[in-house]
Design an enzyme around this catalytic site. Sequence first.
Site, mmCIF file in Angstrom:
data_model
loop_
_atom_site.group_PDB
_atom_site.id
_atom_site.type_symbol
_atom_site.label_atom_id
_atom_site.label_comp_id
_atom_site.label_asym_id
_atom_site.label_seq_id
_atom_site.Cartn_x
_atom_site.Cartn_y
_atom_site.Cartn_z
ATOM 1 N N ASN A 1 6.446 27.541 -24.677
ATOM 2 C CA ASN A 1 7.461 26.687 -24.032
ATOM 3 C C ASN A 1 7.766 25.457 -24.881
ATOM 4 O O ASN A 1 8.923 25.025 -24.973
ATOM 5 C CB ASN A 1 7.024 26.285 -22.627
ATOM 6 C CG ASN A 1 7.335 27.366 -21.618
ATOM 7 O OD1 ASN A 1 8.491 27.594 -21.279
ATOM 8 N ND2 ASN A 1 6.308 28.067 -21.155
ATOM 9 N N HIS B 1 6.350 25.954 -14.165
ATOM 10 C CA HIS B 1 5.336 26.758 -13.482
ATOM 11 C C HIS B 1 5.834 28.201 -13.383
ATOM 12 O O HIS B 1 7.003 28.436 -13.055
ATOM 13 C CB HIS B 1 5.078 26.190 -12.077
ATOM 14 C CG HIS B 1 4.030 26.971 -11.340
ATOM 15 N ND1 HIS B 1 2.688 26.842 -11.615
ATOM 16 C CD2 HIS B 1 4.131 27.909 -10.370
ATOM 17 C CE1 HIS B 1 2.007 27.667 -10.829
ATOM 18 N NE2 HIS B 1 2.859 28.321 -10.070
ATOM 19 N N ALA C 1 12.226 34.014 -19.295
ATOM 20 C CA ALA C 1 13.044 33.146 -18.433
ATOM 21 C C ALA C 1 12.597 31.688 -18.558
ATOM 22 O O ALA C 1 13.432 30.771 -18.551
ATOM 23 C CB ALA C 1 12.959 33.624 -16.982
ATOM 24 N N ARG D 1 -4.661 20.605 -17.344
ATOM 25 C CA ARG D 1 -5.519 19.620 -16.685
ATOM 26 C C ARG D 1 -4.796 19.093 -15.466
ATOM 27 O O ARG D 1 -3.595 18.785 -15.547
ATOM 28 C CB ARG D 1 -5.787 18.403 -17.584
ATOM 29 C CG ARG D 1 -6.633 18.637 -18.788
ATOM 30 C CD ARG D 1 -8.032 19.036 -18.499
ATOM 31 N NE ARG D 1 -8.855 18.021 -17.853
ATOM 32 C CZ ARG D 1 -10.059 18.260 -17.355
ATOM 33 N NH1 ARG D 1 -10.547 19.482 -17.390
ATOM 34 N NH2 ARG D 1 -10.768 17.302 -16.814
HETATM 35 C C1 GAR Z 1 3.398 29.207 -19.157
HETATM 36 O O1 GAR Z 1 3.625 30.440 -18.542
HETATM 37 C C2 GAR Z 1 3.502 28.089 -18.147
HETATM 38 O O2 GAR Z 1 4.486 28.308 -17.175
HETATM 39 C C3 GAR Z 1 2.125 28.129 -17.540
HETATM 40 O O3 GAR Z 1 1.264 28.354 -18.626
HETATM 41 C C4 GAR Z 1 1.964 29.078 -19.644
HETATM 42 C C5 GAR Z 1 1.867 28.306 -20.931
HETATM 43 O O4 GAR Z 1 2.376 29.068 -21.985
HETATM 44 N N1 GAR Z 1 1.818 26.907 -16.875
HETATM 45 C C6 GAR Z 1 1.007 26.835 -15.824
HETATM 46 O O5 GAR Z 1 0.448 27.791 -15.354
HETATM 47 C C7 GAR Z 1 0.828 25.433 -15.283
HETATM 48 N N2 GAR Z 1 0.046 25.470 -14.108
HETATM 49 P P1 GAR Z 1 2.852 28.372 -23.323
HETATM 50 O O6 GAR Z 1 1.685 27.539 -23.820
HETATM 51 O O7 GAR Z 1 3.136 29.517 -24.255
HETATM 52 O O8 GAR Z 1 4.064 27.546 -23.039
#
Ligand code: GAR
Length: 210
Positions: free
Chosen positions: A14, A109, A173, A91
Site C-alpha cells: 500500500n 483496512h 482494490a 501496532r
Molecule cells: C493490507 O492488506 C492492509 O489493509 C492490512 O495489512 C496489509 C498490509 O499490506 N492492514 C491491516 O490489517 C490493519 N489492521 P502492505 O504492507 O502490503 O500494504
Amino acid sequence: RLKVGVLVSGRGSNLQALLDACGDASHPAEIVMVLSNVPGAYALERAAKAGVATVTLDHKQYDGREAFEAALNEALDAAGVELVCLAGFMRLLTAGFVERWRDRMINIHPSLLPSFKGLHTHERALAAGVRFHGCTVHYVRADMDAGPIIVQAAVPVLPGDDADALGARVLEAEHRIYPLALRLVAEGKARVDGERVVIAGAEAPDHALV
Ligand code: GAR
C-alpha cells in the site's frame, strides 16, 4: 502539497501505491517520511528507492506505549507531517495519540467496515459466507478499525476462493482506493461531519468503487 507521513510494519504494498501516486507532481499530497516500527521491514526499502526519508522506531526498545508514541510524535513533527497514513501498521495506538491526530490520520483496512474488524479478515469473510468483501479507508478513532469512512471498494467472493485468492483481489482494490482517498483528503474534499465523511465536488461518485 499536503505533507504526509506513512506508518508501516511490513511489506508495504500500500505504501508503494501511495508513493507511485504521489510521485506524480499533480497529486495534492507529498510523502515526506516513512516510519516503521519493525526494523528491516521491506516497506523501508520501497521508501528509500523512492528517495523518501525513513525512520525506524522499534517499539520493543521503548518502555511502554506512551514512550514509543512520544518518539513517534517527535519524528512526525520533525518531518513537518500534516497527515498520517497507516499502511499495514500493526501496532495499536493509544487514545491519546489518536486524539492528537484527530481528523489528521487515516487507515486502510482489508474489509468492508464495520464488518470484520481486526485480523484474518479474508478467512472470516469466507467463513461467514458473504458474497461481497472489500476494503475501507477511514479516519482513525480510538476504537480499533472504527472511524468515519472515506472510500470503500467491494470485490465479489467467487466460488473456489481461498483466503489467498480473495485477499489478492482485495489487495488490488486497496491499491486503487488508498491513493484516491488520500487525494480526496488532501484536496479538502473528504470532510468529517459527526460520524461520517461528506465528499464534496465532482469526485463524489468515486468514493464507492466496485
Ligand atoms: C493490507 O492488506 C492492509 O489493509 C492490512 O495489512 C496489509 C498490509 O499490506 N492492514 C491491516 O490489517 C490493519 N489492521 P502492505 O504492507 O502490503 O500494504
